[in-house]
Design a protein around this motif. Structure first.
Motif, PDB file in Angstrom:
ATOM      1  N   ARG A 275       0.835  -1.214   0.000  1.00 36.97           N
ATOM      2  CA  ARG A 275       0.000   0.000   0.000  1.00 36.97           C
ATOM      3  C   ARG A 275       0.865   1.258   0.000  1.00 36.97           C
ATOM      4  O   ARG A 275       0.581   2.223  -0.696  1.00 36.97           O
ATOM      5  CB  ARG A 275      -0.966   0.005   1.191  1.00 36.97           C
ATOM      6  N   TYR A 276       1.932   1.248   0.798  1.00 33.43           N
ATOM      7  CA  TYR A 276       2.858   2.392   0.801  1.00 33.43           C
ATOM      8  C   TYR A 276       3.375   2.636  -0.621  1.00 33.43           C
ATOM      9  O   TYR A 276       3.378   3.760  -1.110  1.00 33.43           O
ATOM     10  CB  TYR A 276       4.066   2.090   1.684  1.00 33.43           C
ATOM     11  N   SER A 277       3.843   1.554  -1.258  1.00 32.75           N
ATOM     12  CA  SER A 277       4.486   1.724  -2.573  1.00 32.75           C
ATOM     13  C   SER A 277       3.488   2.206  -3.616  1.00 32.75           C
ATOM     14  O   SER A 277       3.820   3.044  -4.464  1.00 32.75           O
ATOM     15  CB  SER A 277       5.160   0.427  -3.021  1.00 32.75           C
ATOM     16  N   GLN A 278       2.247   1.671  -3.553  1.00 33.45           N
ATOM     17  CA  GLN A 278       1.229   2.138  -4.509  1.00 33.45           C
ATOM     18  C   GLN A 278       0.996   3.634  -4.344  1.00 33.45           C
ATOM     19  O   GLN A 278       0.879   4.379  -5.313  1.00 33.45           O
ATOM     20  CB  GLN A 278      -0.094   1.409  -4.281  1.00 33.45           C
ATOM     21  N   ALA A 279       0.962   4.087  -3.079  1.00 31.89           N
ATOM     22  CA  ALA A 279       0.619   5.491  -2.826  1.00 31.89           C
ATOM     23  C   ALA A 279       1.797   6.431  -3.061  1.00 31.89           C
ATOM     24  O   ALA A 279       1.590   7.613  -3.332  1.00 31.89           O
ATOM     25  CB  ALA A 279       0.112   5.632  -1.388  1.00 31.89           C
ATOM     26  N   LEU A 280       3.020   5.920  -2.950  1.00 33.31           N
ATOM     27  CA  LEU A 280       4.174   6.833  -2.986  1.00 33.31           C
ATOM     28  C   LEU A 280       5.010   6.732  -4.253  1.00 33.31           C
ATOM     29  O   LEU A 280       5.891   7.573  -4.473  1.00 33.31           O
ATOM     30  CB  LEU A 280       5.074   6.579  -1.755  1.00 33.31           C
ATOM     31  N   ASP A 281       4.727   5.729  -5.081  1.00 35.85           N
ATOM     32  CA  ASP A 281       5.511   5.574  -6.320  1.00 35.85           C
ATOM     33  C   ASP A 281       5.351   6.838  -7.169  1.00 35.85           C
ATOM     34  O   ASP A 281       4.245   7.341  -7.339  1.00 35.85           O
ATOM     35  CB  ASP A 281       5.009   4.342  -7.092  1.00 35.85           C
ATOM     36  N   ALA A 364       3.594  -4.991  11.735  1.00 35.64           N
ATOM     37  CA  ALA A 364       2.483  -5.829  11.270  1.00 35.64           C
ATOM     38  C   ALA A 364       1.121  -5.325  11.749  1.00 35.64           C
ATOM     39  O   ALA A 364       0.087  -5.833  11.310  1.00 35.64           O
ATOM     40  CB  ALA A 364       2.703  -7.263  11.740  1.00 35.64           C
ATOM     41  N   TYR A 365       1.110  -4.349  12.646  1.00 35.70           N
ATOM     42  CA  TYR A 365      -0.167  -3.921  13.254  1.00 35.70           C
ATOM     43  C   TYR A 365      -0.544  -2.505  12.822  1.00 35.70           C
ATOM     44  O   TYR A 365      -1.358  -1.840  13.469  1.00 35.70           O
ATOM     45  CB  TYR A 365      -0.075  -4.068  14.789  1.00 35.70           C
ATOM     46  N   LEU A 366       0.054  -2.065  11.712  1.00 34.13           N
ATOM     47  CA  LEU A 366      -0.226  -0.723  11.183  1.00 34.13           C
ATOM     48  C   LEU A 366      -1.529  -0.796  10.385  1.00 34.13           C
ATOM     49  O   LEU A 366      -1.567  -1.362   9.292  1.00 34.13           O
ATOM     50  CB  LEU A 366       0.944  -0.342  10.269  1.00 34.13           C
ATOM     51  N   ASP A 367      -2.617  -0.239  10.954  1.00 37.73           N
ATOM     52  CA  ASP A 367      -3.912  -0.415  10.289  1.00 37.73           C
ATOM     53  C   ASP A 367      -4.057   0.542   9.087  1.00 37.73           C
ATOM     54  O   ASP A 367      -3.272   1.475   8.914  1.00 37.73           O
ATOM     55  CB  ASP A 367      -5.063  -0.255  11.291  1.00 37.73           C
ATOM     56  N   VAL A 368      -5.082   0.275   8.293  1.00 36.09           N
ATOM     57  CA  VAL A 368      -5.249   1.035   7.043  1.00 36.09           C
ATOM     58  C   VAL A 368      -5.428   2.539   7.303  1.00 36.09           C
ATOM     59  O   VAL A 368      -4.788   3.360   6.632  1.00 36.09           O
ATOM     60  CB  VAL A 368      -6.398   0.425   6.205  1.00 36.09           C
ATOM     61  N   PRO A 369      -6.269   2.960   8.268  1.00 39.29           N
ATOM     62  CA  PRO A 369      -6.376   4.418   8.485  1.00 39.29           C
ATOM     63  C   PRO A 369      -5.033   5.054   8.853  1.00 39.29           C
ATOM     64  O   PRO A 369      -4.723   6.163   8.412  1.00 39.29           O
ATOM     65  CB  PRO A 369      -7.371   4.537   9.660  1.00 39.29           C
ATOM     66  N   THR A 370      -4.225   4.340   9.635  1.00 36.85           N
ATOM     67  CA  THR A 370      -2.920   4.909  10.009  1.00 36.85           C
ATOM     68  C   THR A 370      -1.989   4.953   8.798  1.00 36.85           C
ATOM     69  O   THR A 370      -1.258   5.928   8.588  1.00 36.85           O
ATOM     70  CB  THR A 370      -2.288   4.103  11.164  1.00 36.85           C
ATOM     71  N   ASP A 372      -2.941   5.336   5.772  1.00 36.73           N
ATOM     72  CA  ASP A 372      -3.421   6.451   4.943  1.00 36.73           C
ATOM     73  C   ASP A 372      -2.957   7.791   5.506  1.00 36.73           C
ATOM     74  O   ASP A 372      -2.581   8.694   4.759  1.00 36.73           O
ATOM     75  CB  ASP A 372      -4.953   6.419   4.842  1.00 36.73           C
ATOM     76  N   ARG A 373      -3.003   7.887   6.836  1.00 37.26           N
ATOM     77  CA  ARG A 373      -2.560   9.131   7.466  1.00 37.26           C
ATOM     78  C   ARG A 373      -1.086   9.393   7.128  1.00 37.26           C
ATOM     79  O   ARG A 373      -0.682  10.520   6.825  1.00 37.26           O
ATOM     80  CB  ARG A 373      -2.751   9.001   8.983  1.00 37.26           C
ATOM     81  N   ILE A 374      -0.280   8.332   7.165  1.00 42.39           N
ATOM     82  CA  ILE A 374       1.157   8.476   6.888  1.00 42.39           C
ATOM     83  C   ILE A 374       1.384   8.865   5.416  1.00 42.39           C
ATOM     84  O   ILE A 374       2.085   9.839   5.126  1.00 42.39           O
ATOM     85  CB  ILE A 374       1.911   7.176   7.245  1.00 42.39           C
ATOM     86  N   VAL A 375       0.748   8.132   4.481  1.00 40.12           N
ATOM     87  CA  VAL A 375       1.032   8.447   3.068  1.00 40.12           C
ATOM     88  C   VAL A 375       0.462   9.817   2.690  1.00 40.12           C
ATOM     89  O   VAL A 375       1.083  10.545   1.909  1.00 40.12           O
ATOM     90  CB  VAL A 375       0.570   7.342   2.083  1.00 40.12           C
ATOM     91  N   ASP A 376      -0.666  10.194   3.272  1.00 38.29           N
ATOM     92  CA  ASP A 376      -1.204  11.539   2.973  1.00 38.29           C
ATOM     93  C   ASP A 376      -0.207  12.602   3.424  1.00 38.29           C
ATOM     94  O   ASP A 376       0.053  13.576   2.707  1.00 38.29           O
ATOM     95  CB  ASP A 376      -2.537  11.775   3.702  1.00 38.29           C
ATOM     96  N   ALA A 377       0.344  12.402   4.614  1.00 42.29           N
ATOM     97  CA  ALA A 377       1.290  13.396   5.143  1.00 42.29           C
ATOM     98  C   ALA A 377       2.552  13.438   4.281  1.00 42.29           C
ATOM     99  O   ALA A 377       3.088  14.517   3.996  1.00 42.29           O
ATOM    100  CB  ALA A 377       1.638  13.062   6.600  1.00 42.29           C
ATOM    101  N   VAL A 378       3.036  12.273   3.837  1.00 40.40           N
ATOM    102  CA  VAL A 378       4.242  12.254   2.986  1.00 40.40           C
ATOM    103  C   VAL A 378       3.945  12.960   1.663  1.00 40.40           C
ATOM    104  O   VAL A 378       4.722  13.795   1.192  1.00 40.40           O
ATOM    105  CB  VAL A 378       4.725  10.804   2.731  1.00 40.40           C
TER     106      VAL A 378
END
Ligand SMILES: Cc1ncc(COP(=O)(O)O)c(C=O)c1O
Length: 383
Positions: A275-281, A364-370, A372-378
């Motif tokens: 998910r990180y890579s999809q959002a940040l590529d 392993a416990y990083l949920d989807v809303p968190t 999203d919060r991280i990739v939005d901020a990046v």
């Protein structure tokens, strides 16, 4: 502000050891209580059980637990009799223990560059470092590829050079245990593998711990001796110089429980990384996993043009999102390691990466809303 909104904007842990503790709570409480009741705090029954299960997890013939990942590396070098006058090749873009073990046994670490796409050892630079070592009159003895950030190194390429040069291959899998390389599990890729159970590692315990994995029966016998002061078959006759390097029974009990959920956790880490890579590529250089490799994502590390990462770290920090720099200084630029030889072709990729990398929260416990919060901020910070 309602409670949901408060949680969503509060500080995020970089690695959430507590979330896993909550999940495993009762199982770990019972496992540790059993040890407290039987009182065999060293080499208790849990140690042998854990070693069997760890070996079975990766398909290695043997697993020998020990007191840390660093001690696992040192034990292997001691067991192989590597010391003064011997060259041990290791990447410069890694944690200090990869080179420290060589220096501790009196050998000379010789620094090798890494590949920019994988962060792992570059075999052309390895060949260059072997030339450097020979020119300095050192005997090339061992190479320590590192499975950095959880991604296996190119072990076939390393093995080909090692065969030509008669090098012993020690896989530093402190960050990479659980990974897979061309269908083979980490733990079976070098002549011996060292891993770490430091709490923040993908498979961590509740203190320090480590293990050696190997298929080599003779090496195992020597490692067992090295682990306990070099003891021989007569316990009053120590036959070599060794260490006190056992894994505590309590830690083995913790690890038995954690190993049961490890595959599931690796899958969860991979889902976060995807998910990180999809959002940040396209916004940053996202980490690459070559075909037929599986990472355990000890770190999720992106690259930015030099000079941009401090602003990103500050912007994320202001939103309660921690970051880390692994590694801001390659080893050959650190005070204790400056005087050791480096590959004659230089270490330009490691030097560049040290200015470009930044790691985002990963567990392993990083949920989807968190996530999203991280990739939005990046994305906001880098736009
Ligand atoms: C690449 C690497 N090698 C070795 C080690 C040493 O492991 P430990 O901290 O268990 O001694 C670590 C961990 O910190 C590491 O990241």
């Amino acid at each position: 502000m309602n409670q949901h909104a408060r949680i969503e904007s509060g500080p995020i842990p970089f690695i959430d050891v507590a979330a896993q503790r909550r999940r495993l709570g009762a199982a770990i409480d019972l496992a540790t209580k059993r040890v407290l009741d039987h009182c065999q705090f060293l080499m208790g029954p849990e140690v042998a059980v854990f070693e069997r299960e760890l070996a079975a997890f990766c398909g290695a013939r043997h697993a020998l637990s020990c007191s840390s990942g660093t001690d696992a590396l040192v034990m292997i070098l001691l067991a192989k009799g590597i010391g003064v006058g011997d060259a041990v090749f290791c990447p410069t873009f890694t944690f200090c223990a990869t080179a420290e073990c060589a220096a501790l046994v009196g050998a000379t670490p010789v620094f090798v560059d890494v590949d920019a796409a994988t962060f792992n050892i570059d075999v052309n630079s390895l060949k260059s470092a072997i030339r450097t070592a020979k020119a300095k009159g050192l005997r090339p003895k061992a190479v320590i590829p590192v499975d950095l950030f959880g991604l296996p190194a190119d072990h076939d390429a390393v093995a080909a050079v090692a065969r030509d040069e008669n090098l012993f291959v020690i896989d530093d899998a402190a960050q990479g245990f659980g990974g897979v390389y061309k269908g083979r599990a980490v733990g079976t890729l070098g002549h011996a593998t060292a891993t770490s159970f430091f709490p923040a590692k993908p498979l961590g315990c509740y203190g320090d711990g480590g293990a050696v994995l190997t298929d080599d029966d003779e090496l195992l016998a020597v490692l067992k001796s090295v682990r306990v002061h070099g003891q021989g078959s007569d316990k009053y006759d120590n036959v070599r110089i060794g260490l006190t390097a056992r894994l505590d029974t309590l830690q083995a009990a913790v690890l038995i429980e954690k190993l049961k959920i490890f595959r599931e956790e690796i899958a969860a880490r991979n889902a976060v990384a995807r998910r990180y890579s999809q959002a940040l590529d396209g916004i940053a250089i996202v980490p690459q996993v070559p075909d037929d490799y599986e990472s355990v994502w000890a770190q999720y590390t992106i690259r930015l043009a030099p000079g941009r990462r401090d602003a990103l770290a500050s912007a994320l920090q202001a939103e309660g999102i921690p970051t880390a720099i692994y590694y801001a200084r390659p080893l050959h630029r650190q005070t204790a390691y400056r005087h050791f030889p480096v590959a004659e072709a230089g270490l330009p990729v490691s030097e560049r990466l040290a200015d470009e990398v930044i790691s985002l929260p990963m567990h392993a416990y990083l949920d989807v809303p968190t996530q999203d919060r991280i990739v939005d901020a990046v994305r906001r910070a880098l736009r």
